[in-house]
Write an enzyme that holds these catalytic residues in place. Structure first.
Site, PDB file in Angstrom:
ATOM      1  N   LYS A 106       0.831  -1.206   0.000  1.00  0.00           N
ATOM      2  CA  LYS A 106       0.000   0.000   0.000  1.00  0.00           C
ATOM      3  C   LYS A 106       0.864   1.254   0.000  1.00  0.00           C
ATOM      4  O   LYS A 106       0.604   2.199  -0.747  1.00  0.00           O
ATOM      5  CB  LYS A 106      -0.924   0.008   1.222  1.00  0.00           C
ATOM      6  CG  LYS A 106      -2.067  -0.983   1.123  1.00  0.00           C
ATOM      7  CD  LYS A 106      -2.907  -0.941   2.382  1.00  0.00           C
ATOM      8  CE  LYS A 106      -4.100  -1.869   2.303  1.00  0.00           C
ATOM      9  NZ  LYS A 106      -4.958  -1.775   3.494  1.00  0.00           N
ATOM     10  N   SER A 166      -0.788   0.666   6.060  1.00  0.00           N
ATOM     11  CA  SER A 166      -1.168  -0.172   7.191  1.00  0.00           C
ATOM     12  C   SER A 166      -2.238  -1.157   6.756  1.00  0.00           C
ATOM     13  O   SER A 166      -3.063  -0.853   5.897  1.00  0.00           O
ATOM     14  CB  SER A 166      -1.696   0.710   8.335  1.00  0.00           C
ATOM     15  OG  SER A 166      -1.949  -0.058   9.485  1.00  0.00           O
ATOM     16  N   ASP A 167      -2.197  -2.338   7.346  1.00  0.00           N
ATOM     17  CA  ASP A 167      -3.241  -3.323   7.092  1.00  0.00           C
ATOM     18  C   ASP A 167      -3.385  -4.203   8.324  1.00  0.00           C
ATOM     19  O   ASP A 167      -2.431  -4.387   9.087  1.00  0.00           O
ATOM     20  CB  ASP A 167      -2.923  -4.180   5.873  1.00  0.00           C
ATOM     21  CG  ASP A 167      -4.189  -4.806   5.312  1.00  0.00           C
ATOM     22  OD1 ASP A 167      -4.857  -4.143   4.501  1.00  0.00           O
ATOM     23  OD2 ASP A 167      -4.528  -5.936   5.706  1.00  0.00           O
ATOM     24  N   GLN A 168      -4.592  -4.735   8.497  1.00  0.00           N
ATOM     25  CA  GLN A 168      -4.880  -5.509   9.697  1.00  0.00           C
ATOM     26  C   GLN A 168      -5.687  -6.751   9.357  1.00  0.00           C
ATOM     27  O   GLN A 168      -6.534  -6.714   8.461  1.00  0.00           O
ATOM     28  CB  GLN A 168      -5.687  -4.635  10.651  1.00  0.00           C
ATOM     29  CG  GLN A 168      -6.065  -5.305  11.962  1.00  0.00           C
ATOM     30  CD  GLN A 168      -6.890  -4.373  12.819  1.00  0.00           C
ATOM     31  OE1 GLN A 168      -8.018  -4.051  12.496  1.00  0.00           O
ATOM     32  NE2 GLN A 168      -6.296  -3.927  13.915  1.00  0.00           N
TER      33      GLN A 168
END
Length: 193
Positions: free
Chosen positions: A54, A69-71
């Site tokens: 990203k 950011s990723d979750q």
């Protein structure tokens, strides 16, 4: 050192609200990156890859520090996505009732000038109360957490679902580990204070 622009590689209003806590100017950009998980990819590897992808995929016109950011939420060793529907949210919360659930949040900071990428993964554990079917339905109907990993909004009524929370940074649970981000920005010479 160039005068860096800060870019959040996300259109998520939740991540924007979190970054606003730091009281620093930033712009947002929509990442152009395929988020499909790879076969046999662990949760940690997935969120690292997505956070980096990203951040690096955003097109910037001037020297920038780009935040990606990723979750993911993991229930019984399975990566669980956003529910998107009322039925799926109820199903996810039913699975989580009385359980301890892990959230893995990947954070990447990309320096567009030097091409350097710093990446970290923060883990957060949510211990759910034993919930009745009616409590779950009431919660889902009140808060409609259809676009949230784990089917809840911890910054809202979702707090009523929990017995306790365990982790370094409560912002991680919402999707942007600010404590780690501050450290990463400072390593690039960008002082928040």
């Amino acid at each position: 050192m160039p005068n860096y622009q800060l870019v959040l590689a996300s259109t998520s209003p939740y991540r924007q609200q979190l970054l606003n806590k730091l009281a620093v100017p930033f712009i947002t950009a929509s990442p152009n990156f395929d988020e499909t998980p790879l076969q046999e990819e662990t949760p940690v590897d997935l969120v690292k890859r997505l956070a980096i992808g990203k951040a690096v995929s955003c097109s910037v016109q001037q020297p920038s520090l780009v935040i990606g950011s990723d979750q993911v939420c993991v229930i019984n060793d399975q990566i669980i996505g956003k529910p998107h529907t009322r039925e799926k949210a109820i199903e996810q919360l039913t699975q989580q009732s009385g359980q301890s659930i892990q959230f893995y949040t990947g954070l990447a900071l990309y320096n567009s000038n030097t091409k350097q990428v710093d990446v970290k993964v923060d883990t957060f554990t949510v211990h759910f109360r034993r919930l009745t079917e009616q409590q779950i339905v009431n919660y889902v109907d009140k808060e409609e957490p259809f676009y949230c990993a784990g089917s809840f909004k911890s910054e809202g009524l979702g707090i009523a679902l929990f017995e306790r929370l365990e982790g370094k940074d409560p912002n991680t649970l919402v999707g942007l580990p600010l404590i780690d981000l501050i450290d990463m920005l400072e390593a690039q010479g960008f002082e928040v204070l």
